[in-house]
Scaffold this motif. Structure first.
Motif, mmCIF file in Angstrom:
data_model
loop_
_atom_site.group_PDB
_atom_site.id
_atom_site.type_symbol
_atom_site.label_atom_id
_atom_site.label_comp_id
_atom_site.label_asym_id
_atom_site.label_seq_id
_atom_site.Cartn_x
_atom_site.Cartn_y
_atom_site.Cartn_z
ATOM 1 N N THR A 194 -7.155 23.309 45.149
ATOM 2 C CA THR A 194 -7.919 21.828 45.323
ATOM 3 C C THR A 194 -9.213 22.451 45.508
ATOM 4 O O THR A 194 -10.194 21.859 44.744
ATOM 5 N N ARG A 195 -9.838 23.477 46.454
ATOM 6 C CA ARG A 195 -10.941 23.850 46.521
ATOM 7 C C ARG A 195 -11.494 24.556 45.180
ATOM 8 O O ARG A 195 -12.545 24.373 45.073
ATOM 9 N N GLY A 196 -10.906 25.126 44.639
ATOM 10 C CA GLY A 196 -11.262 25.843 43.496
ATOM 11 C C GLY A 196 -11.831 24.889 42.215
ATOM 12 O O GLY A 196 -13.051 24.970 41.698
ATOM 13 N N LEU A 197 -11.101 23.858 42.188
ATOM 14 C CA LEU A 197 -11.310 22.984 41.251
ATOM 15 C C LEU A 197 -12.541 21.911 41.706
ATOM 16 O O LEU A 197 -13.345 21.638 40.783
ATOM 17 N N GLU A 198 -12.866 21.614 42.937
ATOM 18 C CA GLU A 198 -13.929 21.063 43.320
ATOM 19 C C GLU A 198 -15.079 21.794 43.129
ATOM 20 O O GLU A 198 -16.233 21.487 42.967
ATOM 21 N N LEU A 199 -15.077 23.427 43.567
ATOM 22 C CA LEU A 199 -16.030 24.170 43.330
ATOM 23 C C LEU A 199 -16.505 24.346 41.750
ATOM 24 O O LEU A 199 -17.642 24.043 41.368
ATOM 25 N N LEU A 200 -15.531 24.352 40.979
ATOM 26 C CA LEU A 200 -15.847 24.238 39.556
ATOM 27 C C LEU A 200 -16.576 23.322 39.010
ATOM 28 O O LEU A 200 -17.335 22.976 38.152
ATOM 29 N N ASP A 201 -16.092 21.989 39.733
ATOM 30 C CA ASP A 201 -16.736 20.840 39.159
ATOM 31 C C ASP A 201 -18.460 20.874 39.633
ATOM 32 O O ASP A 201 -19.032 20.173 38.906
ATOM 33 N N ARG A 202 -18.456 21.243 40.878
ATOM 34 C CA ARG A 202 -19.658 21.181 41.306
ATOM 35 C C ARG A 202 -20.528 21.949 40.564
ATOM 36 O O ARG A 202 -21.603 21.581 40.641
ATOM 37 N N PHE A 203 -20.138 22.843 40.059
ATOM 38 C CA PHE A 203 -20.770 23.895 39.261
ATOM 39 C C PHE A 203 -20.927 23.578 37.658
ATOM 40 O O PHE A 203 -21.287 24.340 37.019
ATOM 41 N N GLY A 204 -20.316 22.307 37.421
ATOM 42 C CA GLY A 204 -20.586 21.910 36.158
ATOM 43 C C GLY A 204 -19.427 22.599 35.029
ATOM 44 O O GLY A 204 -19.509 22.528 33.899
ATOM 45 N N LEU A 205 -18.376 22.909 35.764
ATOM 46 C CA LEU A 205 -17.330 23.743 34.881
ATOM 47 C C LEU A 205 -15.861 23.280 35.156
ATOM 48 O O LEU A 205 -14.918 23.802 34.727
ATOM 49 N N ALA A 206 -16.009 21.994 35.551
ATOM 50 C CA ALA A 206 -14.451 21.399 35.653
ATOM 51 C C ALA A 206 -13.772 21.232 34.366
ATOM 52 O O ALA A 206 -12.525 21.413 34.530
ATOM 53 N N GLY A 207 -14.349 21.066 33.373
ATOM 54 C CA GLY A 207 -13.648 21.150 32.053
ATOM 55 C C GLY A 207 -13.269 22.200 31.487
ATOM 56 O O GLY A 207 -12.351 22.560 30.444
ATOM 57 N N ARG A 208 -13.472 23.411 32.131
ATOM 58 C CA ARG A 208 -13.429 24.818 31.821
ATOM 59 C C ARG A 208 -12.599 25.548 32.662
ATOM 60 O O ARG A 208 -12.327 26.943 32.811
ATOM 61 N N SER A 209 -11.757 24.868 33.649
ATOM 62 C CA SER A 209 -10.848 25.653 34.484
ATOM 63 C C SER A 209 -9.891 26.491 34.325
ATOM 64 O O SER A 209 -9.512 27.625 34.665
ATOM 65 N N LYS A 210 -9.232 26.347 32.806
ATOM 66 C CA LYS A 210 -8.360 27.037 32.253
ATOM 67 C C LYS A 210 -8.725 28.235 31.168
ATOM 68 O O LYS A 210 -8.099 28.932 30.581
ATOM 69 N N ASP A 211 -10.235 28.048 31.091
ATOM 70 C CA ASP A 211 -10.991 29.054 30.247
ATOM 71 C C ASP A 211 -10.784 30.505 30.949
ATOM 72 O O ASP A 211 -10.840 30.375 32.107
ATOM 73 N N LYS A 212 -10.598 31.477 30.038
ATOM 74 C CA LYS A 212 -10.813 32.866 30.363
ATOM 75 C C LYS A 212 -12.375 33.063 30.723
ATOM 76 O O LYS A 212 -13.250 32.479 30.004
ATOM 77 N N LEU A 213 -12.679 33.764 31.792
ATOM 78 C CA LEU A 213 -13.839 34.284 32.185
ATOM 79 C C LEU A 213 -14.823 34.771 31.036
ATOM 80 O O LEU A 213 -15.966 34.500 31.037
#
Length: 300
Positions: free
Chosen positions: A108-127
């Motif tokens: 939950t925290r990870g998805l919130e942080l990714l969303d905050r940094f504009g990366l919500a749609g890429r949570s399953k992408d490789k680094l």
């Protein structure tokens, strides 16, 4: 609150850090400033236990820091410590679990942080599929996902675009508003000046200045800019009697140094103004507040 107390580190015959001491109070953002090789990264690593000090110690609430204390600190190294072939959310969850956070909470925290940094749609992408700037955003998320009680960040703004910088600034201010002490290093002196309550300046492995930014700006003699209607060259002849030092004169514009003591400074300013007004119109007379870059050049 955490502190460095007499930290030193040698590598063979080379002294990388010598007797470094400073504190980062609760709820304060402290900028760690110095040129390449000044000892910032080495000092941070010693605080976090990555390097063993040759001398000195790190303290947490005035007691020797423990492994348990360090687990509660959000640490961001200068070199990225993420897995290039692992999906973003998976490694954020994994890293949080290493610090004792439940997987469901971490996700939950990870998805919130990714969303905050504009990366919500890429949570399953490789680094490795991300740009270097976006990889930096993930690294920041990894350092704060455990809701840390302190933050030590080595060059957190490196490679970030202006939008990401603003998101990072907002995030850090939320932590300090909750009383979390934050130490971060940066070569972007304008950011350090804008954000930090306190400064620690390193040069050649030693602390050469420490304190609140306003206090450091006002150390030593105070400079003022005086602009007249007429030539200001007469100031050179009367400077000593007025208790000032003439730094520069260019026609009607003069830069003056007043004494550092408040009472003497005020008296000198009044004397300069009286003499100037006797000779004509005074267009400007104001204090020149040093920028952080000026302070850094002076002490380092």
């Amino acid at each position: 609150m955490f502190e460095a107390k007499g930290l030193s580190r040698t590598f063979g015959d080379k002294v990388a850090v010598r007797d470094v001491s400073f504190s980062v109070p609760d709820g304060r953002m402290t900028g760690f400033v110095g040129g390449n090789g000044a000892g910032k990264t080495t000092t941070m690593r010693m605080i976090m236990g990555v390097l063993e000090p040759s001398a000195g110690e790190a303290l947490w609430n005035r007691q020797p820091i423990t492994a348990a204390n360090r687990r509660s600190i959000g640490y961001m190294p200068e070199e990225r410590g993420l897995y290039p072939k692992q999906p973003l959310i998976d490694q954020l969850v994994y890293l949080a679990q290493l610090r004792g956070v439940k997987a469901s909470v971490a996700r939950t925290r990870g998805l919130e942080l990714l969303d905050r940094f504009g990366l919500a749609g890429r949570s399953k992408d490789k680094l490795e599929a991300l740009s270097l700037g976006n990889q930096q955003r993930v690294q920041i998320a990894a350092s704060v996902i455990t809701d840390p009680s302190a933050l030590i960040l080595d060059e957190p703004f490196s490679g970030l675009d202006p939008q990401a910088v603003d998101s990072m600034v907002d995030l850090l201010r939320e932590f300090t508003a909750r009383g979390v002490p934050v130490l971060f290093s940066s070569h972007q002196l304008d950011l350090v000046e804008r954000l930090c309550d306190g400064l620690v300046i390193l040069a050649r492995g030693e602390v050469v200045a420490e304190g609140r930014a306003d206090d450091l700006r006002r150390r030593g003699r105070i400079r003022h800019r005086l602009v007249l209607d007429t030539d200001a060259g007469w100031l050179r002849d009367v400077a000593a009697s007025l208790g000032i030092n003439v730094v520069d004169i260019d026609g009607p514009v003069a830069v003056l140094e007043l004494p550092s003591e408040p009472e003497r400074s005020a008296a000198a300013a009044d004397a300069v103004l009286r003499r100037a007004m006797e000779r004509g119109r005074v267009r400007e007379f104001h204090e020149l507040v040093p920028q952080l870059a000026d302070i850094y050049r002076e002490v380092a």
